[in-house]
Design a protein around this motif. Structure first.
Motif, mmCIF file in Angstrom:
data_model
loop_
_atom_site.group_PDB
_atom_site.id
_atom_site.type_symbol
_atom_site.label_atom_id
_atom_site.label_comp_id
_atom_site.label_asym_id
_atom_site.label_seq_id
_atom_site.Cartn_x
_atom_site.Cartn_y
_atom_site.Cartn_z
ATOM 1 N N HIS A 74 0.817 -1.206 0.000
ATOM 2 C CA HIS A 74 0.000 0.000 0.000
ATOM 3 C C HIS A 74 0.855 1.263 0.000
ATOM 4 C CE1 HIS A 74 -3.535 2.464 0.788
ATOM 5 N NE2 HIS A 74 -2.872 3.052 1.773
ATOM 6 N N LEU A 75 1.955 1.246 0.753
ATOM 7 C CA LEU A 75 2.795 2.435 0.881
ATOM 8 C C LEU A 75 3.899 2.488 -0.161
ATOM 9 C CD1 LEU A 75 3.275 2.580 4.768
ATOM 10 C CD2 LEU A 75 1.545 3.713 3.390
ATOM 11 N N GLN A 76 3.993 1.422 -1.001
ATOM 12 C CA GLN A 76 5.109 1.330 -1.946
ATOM 13 C C GLN A 76 6.437 1.468 -1.209
ATOM 14 O OE1 GLN A 76 4.679 0.781 -5.624
ATOM 15 N NE2 GLN A 76 2.912 0.041 -4.471
ATOM 16 N N LEU A 77 6.559 0.686 -0.128
ATOM 17 C CA LEU A 77 7.703 0.757 0.763
ATOM 18 C C LEU A 77 8.441 -0.572 0.761
ATOM 19 C CD1 LEU A 77 9.213 2.373 3.029
ATOM 20 C CD2 LEU A 77 7.613 1.318 4.658
ATOM 21 N N ARG A 111 -7.824 -5.329 8.619
ATOM 22 C CA ARG A 111 -6.455 -5.081 8.153
ATOM 23 C C ARG A 111 -6.386 -3.798 7.334
ATOM 24 N NH1 ARG A 111 -6.359 -10.574 7.068
ATOM 25 N NH2 ARG A 111 -6.564 -10.214 4.813
ATOM 26 N N ARG A 112 -7.420 -3.586 6.514
ATOM 27 C CA ARG A 112 -7.438 -2.372 5.693
ATOM 28 C C ARG A 112 -7.438 -1.115 6.571
ATOM 29 N NH1 ARG A 112 -6.365 -0.783 0.445
ATOM 30 N NH2 ARG A 112 -7.525 1.121 -0.028
ATOM 31 N N GLN A 184 -5.771 1.557 -6.356
ATOM 32 C CA GLN A 184 -6.867 1.075 -5.516
ATOM 33 C C GLN A 184 -7.020 1.883 -4.226
ATOM 34 O OE1 GLN A 184 -6.035 -3.093 -4.972
ATOM 35 N NE2 GLN A 184 -6.791 -3.635 -7.004
ATOM 36 N N LEU A 185 -6.932 3.198 -4.358
ATOM 37 C CA LEU A 185 -7.168 4.062 -3.199
ATOM 38 C C LEU A 185 -8.600 4.562 -3.222
ATOM 39 C CD1 LEU A 185 -3.966 6.332 -3.148
ATOM 40 C CD2 LEU A 185 -4.409 4.295 -1.779
ATOM 41 N N SER A 186 -9.160 4.712 -2.028
ATOM 42 C CA SER A 186 -10.469 5.351 -1.926
ATOM 43 C C SER A 186 -10.315 6.852 -2.150
ATOM 44 C CB SER A 186 -11.093 5.083 -0.557
ATOM 45 O OG SER A 186 -10.322 5.708 0.460
ATOM 46 N N VAL A 187 -11.450 7.556 -2.251
ATOM 47 C CA VAL A 187 -11.391 9.008 -2.467
ATOM 48 C C VAL A 187 -10.695 9.706 -1.308
ATOM 49 C CG1 VAL A 187 -12.780 11.094 -2.731
ATOM 50 C CG2 VAL A 187 -13.455 8.998 -3.916
#
Length: 901
Positions: A74-77, A111-112, A184-187
């Motif tokens: 999610h964080l591209q980490l 988890r989300r 796939q991010l929410s607004v």
């Protein structure tokens, strides 16, 4: 071992932790050197090798492994950095128990939610890392900063390879502009990520600006970076969807400001200004050297193609001034003039004035100081090379000079350079319009901010050689005559019959009038607004300060006030503000200026009772009296009470503990002004000035003026403190500012008077304890800690602490003063009400232990809980409910931290 989080490192770097020893701070910085050198590039993108290492390592299993991999995705980490980030989140930002967390991560939805919370923590960590770096870049050469030697060592290590470090900062900035958002991010998540990108750009550009304040921006790199900023549209071209972000326009505009300032700073106008007298020394300028001709040509081609975007106009003008200084010996300056005219027609000085008014450029911050220095050099060079009447609207020039001269180093530099160069030319020109224009008082107000400068300002007007009036057309031929001048010279006006100025005003003050005898000549010339003016020699018996006093008396003799007197009211307001600042900076000048400060009483008495009072002028008068009252408290309060302005006790009962609630208070002229003028307009300058007067003079032991102060305090508490939440406010920030002023007054009064048997502190405490909870302090303590943290984080990038955060801190401190006062029936009732009537407030106060930005807030919250636990332990435990164990663990965790205060 380095600080466990960047937020902890920020507290260490800024001196807000328990680590105050220089050696310990230096060790923390040395352990964190890699993070500081790399900035946000320290956080690497994911890679298959790291994922394999995490999966095969065996340390993470089951739901924890799944959660860490989701965080990484999610964080591209980088997968190896994700576990450390998660551990830091658990220690520093998680608001629940580990058992609750285990239950949540068992479901995909849970988890989300946890991943989103970790993302918020991750964004905060990135910003705190950049702010640590920026803080040290801002203070590493400040001789007055206590940690300067520590910062110098760290910055020396970081910039050991200068080109590599600054290149990394520019790369990080470009990455913040170009990188796409995760999929796939929410607004709401898109909005959060977009805000983060914009704020990171701001932090990086501010760090770059501070870097170039101390290091040279070489020509080749300057060409490259100018092209980079132009390609990005100076903040307007973004890969993230900024249209969804509330406040994105403000952030983008600030990015444009920073792009402009970086380029202007890179041209090093200060060096050019310093060597204008000796053009040969300009060869030492990094862009005017013979081997920089290629870079200069590239920059010239680039700037000539730039459009009319307002943030580019300071760069165009700066480049034109640099080229003009270089080519003064050449006859072909047409291209340079065209470039300068493009900047002027684009409104360069209107833009600079707007830039200086931005909340991001407060003079208290290093970035604000750098901004003022850069723009001061731009204005000074423009004024040194061109006449001020060719640079556009004079009011813009005066406003810019006034705003930049609030920076202390620039004030000292101004007096060293004198009135013959730079901004001194503007002050000299304003002197020639005195007292017919208010521009001089505006400039001198900025110059009077310290004791040394205050002395210079006083001397400047004390030895004023000339004064100005509009050309007296009606008196030509009777009292004056025009003397024909030679060709190319200004015409003269000669007195043929003695003329007197301010005759009745001088009698009022007992001063010598301004008398021009036969044969005195004045110079006729055209003023800034196109009107014809005459400059007369000022008699030695009259000073510029006398002229200001006579102007005040002229206003006092003018009745009624209407639109025709607005200009005079504005001039007098500026004069009162100037005198107030002078006395505040140097009390020894109070005796010299007494004939002006004493008129503040007369203006308050005369104008406060008008149907449409001049509130700005009255606020300036009250502020002046507040400064005078710091040394002459009794005299000031008694004289002010005699004007009818202050509220007063209308009952004959002697005030005591037992009858405070029965005392009747008449509003006085202030109360009428509040209800009839300030409340309908939605602006409260006089009320804010009254709070300053009370806060600075309500000191223990002033029994002589207790009755006057007592009535005013009761009126403020009853009619302002309990009612202001219902009032109309013209500005969004007005309510918070008034609320903050009231809290500061209550807090200071309670602290000063807590040991007195009967004092103003008792009055304030009684009023606070007797008012319903819904109207007093408790609503201010219902601000959720999540909002508090967000406001504090956002305020780190602007001028000062958020008013809402400051209100919470003061409310907690006031509540502690009330709870720890000698026990009374009312204080016991407050304890009972808190624990039984407002359990949600107690629970919210306990949650302030999660606030790490200002340590005084959790300290104050802990003190409140301690007192309540002593008074009603079972009720407090029930207020906390199931969160009691969690909050206990957080308390223990914070107490065990090495950097905790």
């Amino acid at each position: 071992m380095a600080a466990s989080s960047n937020r902890s490192l920020w507290r260490v770097v800024t001196g807000h932790s328990a680590l105050r020893d220089h050696a310990l701070i230096e060790r923390e910085l040395r352990d964190s050197l890699t993070r500081l050198r790399e900035g946000v590039a320290y956080y690497r993108p994911p890679c298959p090798a790291s994922e394999k290492k995490i999966r095969d390592g065996g340390k993470l299993k089951g739901n924890k492994l799944t959660l860490v991999l989701e965080i990484s995705s999610h964080l591209q980490l980088d997968q190896e950095q994700a576990p450390d980030l998660f551990e830091g989140f658990l220690i520093n930002a998680h608001l629940g128990t580990l058992g609750e967390l285990r239950e949540r991560v068992r479901s995909e939805g849970g988890r989300r939610e946890v991943v989103e919370e970790v993302a918020s923590y991750y964004h905060s960590e990135r910003l705190h890392l950049l702010r640590c770096l920026k803080h040290m870049l801002g203070f590493w050469q400040d001789p007055n900063h206590p940690f300067r030697d520590v910062y110098s060592v760290c910055i020396g290590e970081i910039t050991k390879d200068e080109k590599s470090f600054i290149k990394s900062l520019w790369s990080q900035y470009q990455a913040a502009v170009d990188n796409d958002l995760p999929s796939q991010l929410s607004v709401s998540e898109e909005t959060q990520w977009s805000v983060q990108r914009l704020v990171e750009q701001v932090e990086l550009l501010e760090a770059i600006l501070l870097y170039y304040k101390d290091f040279v921006h070489e020509g080749a790199e300057l060409v490259c970076h100018a092209q980079q900023l132009w390609k990005n549209g100076c903040g307007l071209r973004q890969s993230c969807p900024v249209s969804l972000v509330d406040g994105a326009e403000l952030l983008q505009r600030h990015i444009g400001h920073l792009c402009s300032l970086i380029l202007v700073e890179s041209l090093d106008l200060e060096s050019i200004l310093a060597h204008l007298e000796d053009p040969g020394c300009l060869e030492d300028h990094h862009l005017l050297k013979s081997d920089s001709s290629s870079e200069v040509e590239q920059l010239d081609n680039l700037f000539s193609k730039w459009g009319d975007q307002d943030c580019l106009t300071p760069v165009l003008l700066s480049w034109a001034l640099l080229q003009f200084a270089k080519q003064q010996s050449h006859t072909d300056l047409e291209d340079v003039r065209l470039l300068g005219n493009r900047a002027l027609s684009g409104g360069v000085f209107q833009y600079v004035r707007c830039l200086l008014g931005s909340p991001f450029f407060s003079r208290e911050r290093p970035v604000g100081g750098a901004c003022r220095s850069v723009l001061h050099a731009l204005l000074a060079l423009a004024l040194s090379q061109f006449s001020d009447d060719s640079l556009g609207d004079r009011q813009d020039l005066v406003a810019i000079a006034s705003l930049t001269l609030t920076h202390p180093p620039l004030r000292l530099q101004f007096w060293d350079q004198g009135l013959s160069v730079g901004v001194g030319l503007l002050v000299n020109s304003s002197l020639s319009h005195f007292p017919s224009s208010s521009s001089l008082t505006s400039l001198l107000l900025s110059l009077a901010g310290d004791q040394v400068s205050a002395g210079h300002v006083w001397q400047l007007l004390a030895s004023l050689p000339r004064f100005t009036e509009k050309l007296p057309h009606r008196e030509i031929g009777t009292q004056v005559k025009v003397v024909t001048a030679d060709e190319g010279e200004a015409p003269m006006l000669k007195v043929i019959k003695p003329r007197s100025f301010y005759t009745s005003e001088a009698r009022w003050l007992g001063l010598h009038g301004v008398v021009l005898g036969n044969g005195v000549c004045g110079e006729v010339w055209e003023g800034w607004e196109g009107e014809e003016l005459v400059s007369w020699p000022l008699p030695h018996s009259v000073s510029g300060w006398d002229l200001l006093a006579l102007e005040i008396v002229r206003l006092l003799q003018t009745c009624p006030l209407d639109s025709s007197t607005d200009v005079l009211v504005a001039r007098v307001t500026g004069s009162i503000r100037l005198v107030t600042q002078l006395v505040k900076s140097d009390w020894s000048l109070a005796a010299e200026l007494h004939h002006i400060t004493s008129q503040a009483f007369s203006m308050v008495q005369r104008f406060a009772a008008l149907p449409r009072p001049p509130t700005t002028l009255l606020a300036s008068c009250v502020s002046c009296l507040a400064v005078m009252a710091t040394n002459n408290t009794a005299e000031t309060w008694l004289t002010l009470g005699q004007t009818g302005f202050l509220p007063y006790l209308s009952s004959s009962l002697p005030p005591s503990h037992d009858n405070l609630e029965c005392l009747s208070v008449a509003p006085g002229n202030y109360g009428q002004l509040l209800k009839m003028a300030e409340c309908p307009e939605g602006g409260y300058p006089v009320t804010m000035a009254m709070l300053d007067l009370l806060a600075t003079t309500c000191l223990p032991g002033n029994s002589v003026v207790l009755r006057e102060q007592l009535a005013t305090v009761i009126y403020i508490m009853r009619e302002v403190f309990l009612s202001c939440h219902k009032w109309k406010f013209k500005l969004r920030s007005g309510r918070r500012q008034l609320e903050l002023g009231l809290l500061r007054f209550c807090h200071d009064t309670l602290q000063r008077h807590r040991d007195s048997p009967f004092s103003l502190g008792v009055v304030v405490a009684t009023q606070l304890l007797s008012c319903p909870g819904e109207q007093g302090l408790l609503p201010l303590l219902s601000l959720p800690v999540s909002t508090l943290n967000s406001l504090h984080s956002a305020a780190l990038g602007t001028s000062s602490v958020s008013p809402a955060v400051e209100s919470v801190r003061l409310s907690l401190s006031i509540l502690n003063l009330l709870l720890h006062a000698p026990p009374t029936q009312q204080s016991s009732l407050l304890e009972w009400n808190l624990a039984n009537t407002y359990p949600h407030i107690v629970s919210n106060i306990a949650s302030y232990i999660y606030h790490y930005g200002d340590s005084r807030i959790p300290i104050g919250a802990t003190a409140v809980l301690t007192r309540l636990c002593q008074a009603t332990p079972l009720s407090v435990f029930s207020c906390l409910g199931t969160d009691a164990v969690v909050k206990r663990d957080v308390f223990i965790s914070r107490l065990s931290s090495r950097v905790e205060v």
